[in-house]
Design a protein around this motif. Structure first.
Motif, PDB file in Angstrom:
ATOM      1  N   GLY A 107      11.407  11.397   3.718  1.00 43.86           N
ATOM      2  CA  GLY A 107      12.152  10.854   4.842  1.00 43.86           C
ATOM      3  C   GLY A 107      11.360   9.815   5.631  1.00 43.86           C
ATOM      4  N   HIS A 108      11.770   9.646   6.879  1.00 44.68           N
ATOM      5  CA  HIS A 108      11.153   8.632   7.745  1.00 44.68           C
ATOM      6  C   HIS A 108       9.666   8.914   7.913  1.00 44.68           C
ATOM      7  CE1 HIS A 108      10.577   5.811  11.012  1.00 44.68           C
ATOM      8  NE2 HIS A 108      10.135   6.776  11.799  1.00 44.68           N
ATOM      9  N   VAL A 109       8.858   7.871   7.752  1.00 43.34           N
ATOM     10  CA  VAL A 109       7.408   7.980   7.933  1.00 43.34           C
ATOM     11  C   VAL A 109       7.039   7.169   9.176  1.00 43.34           C
ATOM     12  CG1 VAL A 109       5.134   7.573   6.939  1.00 43.34           C
ATOM     13  CG2 VAL A 109       7.052   8.200   5.446  1.00 43.34           C
ATOM     14  N   PRO A 110       6.590   7.813  10.259  1.00 43.77           N
ATOM     15  CA  PRO A 110       6.237   7.052  11.462  1.00 43.77           C
ATOM     16  C   PRO A 110       5.053   6.134  11.201  1.00 43.77           C
ATOM     17  CG  PRO A 110       5.558   9.354  11.678  1.00 43.77           C
ATOM     18  CD  PRO A 110       6.381   9.260  10.431  1.00 43.77           C
ATOM     19  N   THR A 111       4.970   5.076  11.978  1.00 42.57           N
ATOM     20  CA  THR A 111       3.906   4.094  11.760  1.00 42.57           C
ATOM     21  C   THR A 111       2.517   4.704  11.916  1.00 42.57           C
ATOM     22  OG1 THR A 111       4.122   3.395  14.068  1.00 42.57           O
ATOM     23  CG2 THR A 111       5.310   2.118  12.416  1.00 42.57           C
ATOM     24  N   THR A 112       2.401   5.772  12.696  1.00 35.67           N
ATOM     25  CA  THR A 112       1.104   6.426  12.855  1.00 35.67           C
ATOM     26  C   THR A 112       0.595   7.030  11.551  1.00 35.67           C
ATOM     27  OG1 THR A 112       2.299   8.382  13.644  1.00 35.67           O
ATOM     28  CG2 THR A 112       1.366   6.912  15.316  1.00 35.67           C
ATOM     29  N   ASP A 113       1.493   7.244  10.593  1.00 36.04           N
ATOM     30  CA  ASP A 113       1.108   7.813   9.295  1.00 36.04           C
ATOM     31  C   ASP A 113       1.027   6.772   8.188  1.00 36.04           C
ATOM     32  OD1 ASP A 113       0.813  10.469  10.093  1.00 36.04           O
ATOM     33  OD2 ASP A 113       2.940  10.935   9.767  1.00 36.04           O
ATOM     34  N   HIS A 114       1.292   5.506   8.488  1.00 34.44           N
ATOM     35  CA  HIS A 114       1.345   4.498   7.431  1.00 34.44           C
ATOM     36  C   HIS A 114       0.003   4.321   6.728  1.00 34.44           C
ATOM     37  CE1 HIS A 114       5.275   2.184   8.583  1.00 34.44           C
ATOM     38  NE2 HIS A 114       5.457   3.478   8.409  1.00 34.44           N
ATOM     39  N   ASN A 115      -1.093   4.358   7.460  1.00 35.49           N
ATOM     40  CA  ASN A 115      -2.394   4.177   6.809  1.00 35.49           C
ATOM     41  C   ASN A 115      -2.653   5.277   5.799  1.00 35.49           C
ATOM     42  OD1 ASN A 115      -3.131   1.798   8.172  1.00 35.49           O
ATOM     43  ND2 ASN A 115      -3.884   2.944   9.926  1.00 35.49           N
ATOM     44  N   ALA A 116      -2.418   6.518   6.184  1.00 32.07           N
ATOM     45  CA  ALA A 116      -2.634   7.633   5.263  1.00 32.07           C
ATOM     46  C   ALA A 116      -1.660   7.563   4.090  1.00 32.07           C
ATOM     47  CB  ALA A 116      -2.491   8.957   6.004  1.00 32.07           C
ATOM     48  N   PHE A 117      -0.414   7.174   4.364  1.00 34.01           N
ATOM     49  CA  PHE A 117       0.571   7.021   3.301  1.00 34.01           C
ATOM     50  C   PHE A 117       0.092   6.005   2.272  1.00 34.01           C
ATOM     51  CE2 PHE A 117       4.233   5.132   1.257  1.00 34.01           C
ATOM     52  CZ  PHE A 117       5.095   6.200   1.025  1.00 34.01           C
ATOM     53  N   ASN A 118      -0.553   4.936   2.739  1.00 35.82           N
ATOM     54  CA  ASN A 118      -0.978   3.860   1.846  1.00 35.82           C
ATOM     55  C   ASN A 118      -2.256   4.189   1.072  1.00 35.82           C
ATOM     56  OD1 ASN A 118       1.115   1.963   2.321  1.00 35.82           O
ATOM     57  ND2 ASN A 118       0.162   1.337   4.242  1.00 35.82           N
ATOM     58  N   VAL A 119      -3.203   4.878   1.701  1.00 32.97           N
ATOM     59  CA  VAL A 119      -4.500   5.069   1.033  1.00 32.97           C
ATOM     60  C   VAL A 119      -4.537   6.294   0.132  1.00 32.97           C
ATOM     61  CG1 VAL A 119      -5.706   3.955   2.951  1.00 32.97           C
ATOM     62  CG2 VAL A 119      -5.564   6.440   2.888  1.00 32.97           C
ATOM     63  N   THR A 120      -3.628   7.259   0.323  1.00 37.20           N
ATOM     64  CA  THR A 120      -3.736   8.528  -0.403  1.00 37.20           C
ATOM     65  C   THR A 120      -3.341   8.436  -1.876  1.00 37.20           C
ATOM     66  OG1 THR A 120      -3.375   9.750   1.661  1.00 37.20           O
ATOM     67  CG2 THR A 120      -3.038  10.944  -0.398  1.00 37.20           C
ATOM     68  N   PRO A 121      -2.225   7.810  -2.221  1.00 41.34           N
ATOM     69  CA  PRO A 121      -1.828   7.784  -3.641  1.00 41.34           C
ATOM     70  C   PRO A 121      -2.714   6.859  -4.469  1.00 41.34           C
ATOM     71  CG  PRO A 121      -0.337   6.450  -2.362  1.00 41.34           C
ATOM     72  CD  PRO A 121      -1.240   7.117  -1.368  1.00 41.34           C
ATOM     73  N   LEU A 122      -2.572   6.982  -5.772  1.00 39.71           N
ATOM     74  CA  LEU A 122      -3.293   6.076  -6.668  1.00 39.71           C
ATOM     75  C   LEU A 122      -2.865   4.638  -6.423  1.00 39.71           C
ATOM     76  CD1 LEU A 122      -5.231   5.779  -9.115  1.00 39.71           C
ATOM     77  CD2 LEU A 122      -3.208   6.056 -10.599  1.00 39.71           C
ATOM     78  N   ALA A 123      -1.562   4.415  -6.228  1.00 37.66           N
ATOM     79  CA  ALA A 123      -1.042   3.064  -5.983  1.00 37.66           C
ATOM     80  C   ALA A 123       0.193   3.149  -5.099  1.00 37.66           C
ATOM     81  CB  ALA A 123      -0.699   2.366  -7.296  1.00 37.66           C
ATOM     82  N   VAL A 124       0.487   2.027  -4.436  1.00 36.96           N
ATOM     83  CA  VAL A 124       1.664   1.896  -3.577  1.00 36.96           C
ATOM     84  C   VAL A 124       2.529   0.768  -4.134  1.00 36.96           C
ATOM     85  CG1 VAL A 124       2.465   1.307  -1.262  1.00 36.96           C
ATOM     86  CG2 VAL A 124       0.439   2.721  -1.543  1.00 36.96           C
ATOM     87  N   LEU A 125       3.835   0.977  -4.121  1.00 36.81           N
ATOM     88  CA  LEU A 125       4.765  -0.008  -4.663  1.00 36.81           C
ATOM     89  C   LEU A 125       5.444  -0.775  -3.535  1.00 36.81           C
ATOM     90  CD1 LEU A 125       6.229  -1.101  -7.230  1.00 36.81           C
ATOM     91  CD2 LEU A 125       7.961   0.674  -6.854  1.00 36.81           C
ATOM     92  N   ASN A 126       5.505  -2.090  -3.658  1.00 38.13           N
ATOM     93  CA  ASN A 126       6.307  -2.929  -2.772  1.00 38.13           C
ATOM     94  C   ASN A 126       7.534  -3.414  -3.544  1.00 38.13           C
ATOM     95  OD1 ASN A 126       6.845  -4.820  -0.430  1.00 38.13           O
ATOM     96  ND2 ASN A 126       6.624  -6.294  -2.095  1.00 38.13           N
ATOM     97  N   ILE A 127       8.708  -3.275  -2.934  1.00 32.98           N
ATOM     98  CA  ILE A 127       9.949  -3.771  -3.532  1.00 32.98           C
ATOM     99  C   ILE A 127      10.653  -4.632  -2.496  1.00 32.98           C
ATOM    100  CG2 ILE A 127      12.140  -3.176  -4.621  1.00 32.98           C
ATOM    101  CD1 ILE A 127      10.948  -0.413  -5.246  1.00 32.98           C
TER     102      ILE A 127
END
Length: 373
Positions: A238-258
């Motif tokens: 669901g919704h990811v607040p901006t305060t969690d965006h850094n962790a959302f981006n650095v944790t996985p192996l890769a992040v997808l932009n569409i």
């Protein structure tokens, strides 16, 4: 110099992807001495999902989304040296455009700031009576979220005196590397609200890759998605607040932009997510769009895919070591050339040029920069 800025929201990123763009630019303009008042409607439940309080570098006026209060905030335009109407406010957009430009003083700069230029230009082509047709000849300039020469040329054909892209960028004080967070563990993550012109591309690039790789973990953030419609290896948060965006981006192996369909077709329109992920040092995979290499170098600072199968191939070949190296190179490139300080300097120069009677504008000083850090 006082700027009256009429936009969707500065204090809430809820269903409002332009929020970090506004924040990065306006904060840096404040550091250059501009006095900004941001007018935003109380609409779409955004105020109930604020992810920041009104900052000390801008005044925020939240007004009830009705005709009476609209008239009150429109009148405030006459107090400004620069009047900005952004696209996509979401309520009373046409009335705001007509009203604030009519209320502006004759000597004020009048600016339309388009945060979704391909979509706006499609509307202009389809609707001969669109209010922007009437407004363009009298505006001093159109500034856009991106779009390159295709957008500039199209706006000029529709009668704009001047059109200049002000691209998304990075605020290094907001998006930066942090420790991984188990909540966001995955092989590939994508963050984006479900929108009509993004849904098909999300299925083609993200969900197809997930179906091709049932042994890998996929993470989907954003509003509007339904768990029952997703492959079993896709976890919806669901919704990811901006305060969690850094962790959302650095944790996985890769992040997808569409990219949304209109921006992908037009090109030269990097999303805020590109710069936010790069600023955090994430390994980014993006769908292809013309102009990528103006911002990041393919295969060295970013991975580019033309479909879901190519996303899956990148993921198969990606090791943690290579992902880390790509992310670090991207972060270095963005910090060197694509920060909001760079963009604000560009905007400042544009405003100086259009206000020749103002021989000097306020410039940043160390104390103000420190106070707003």
């Amino acid at each position: 110099m006082h700027i009256a800025f009429y936009g969707s929201s500065l204090v809430s990123a809820y269903w409002n992807g332009a929020a970090t763009y506004y924040r990065g630019l306006i904060r840096q303009l404040a550091l250059r001495g501009y006095d900004v008042t941001f007018y935003e409607p109380d609409a779409f439940d955004r105020q109930a999902h604020r992810d920041m309080e009104p900052p000390d570098w801008a005044e925020v006026v939240v007004y009830p989304a009705d005709a009476q209060n609209l008239a009150a905030v429109v009148r405030k335009a006459r107090d400004a040296d620069i009047v900005v109407k952004a696209s996509g406010v979401g309520v009373y957009d046409d009335e705001l455009l007509d009203g604030v430009m009519a209320a502006a003083r004759p000597d004020a700069l009048k600016v339309f700031w388009d945060v979704d230029a391909p979509a706006t230009l499609s509307e202009l082509a389809a609707l001969p009576d669109h209010p922007l047709h009437r407004a363009l000849p009298d505006l001093d300039m159109v500034l856009t979220y991106g779009g390159g020469d295709p957008v500039v040329d199209a706006y000029r054909r529709f009668g704009a005196q001047r059109c200049i892209p002000i691209y998304n960028a990075l605020d290094p004080d907001t998006h930066f590397p942090v420790a991984p967070d188990p909540r966001f563990a995955a092989d590939l993550s994508f963050l984006g609200n479900r929108l009509p012109d993004r849904e098909a591309r999300t299925k083609a690039f993200f969900l197809q890759a997930a179906q091709m790789m049932p042994e890998r973990r996929f993470l989907l953030g954003g509003s509007g998605w339904q768990p029952s419609e997703l492959p079993g290896n896709v976890r919806l948060i669901g919704h990811v607040p901006t305060t969690d965006h850094n962790a959302f981006n650095v944790t996985p192996l890769a992040v997808l932009n569409i990219c949304r369909a209109s921006m992908a077709q037009n090109g030269f329109s990097p999303a805020t997510r590109v710069f936010e992920a790069a600023g955090a040092g994430a390994c980014l995979i993006t769908d292809y769009w013309e102009g990528i290499d103006l911002f990041l170098e393919p295969d060295r600072e970013i991975l580019v895919a033309h479909d879901g199968a190519e996303v899956a191939r990148h993921l198969t070949e990606l090791t943690p070591e290579r992902a880390h190296a790509i992310g670090e190179r991207a972060r270095e490139r963005i910090l060197a050339s694509h920060t909001y300080a760079d963009r604000a300097q560009q905007v400042d120069a544009i405003f100086r040029e259009r206000k020749p009677e103002q021989e000097t504008f306020p410039t940043p000083d160390r104390d103000l920069r420190k106070a707003n850090a």
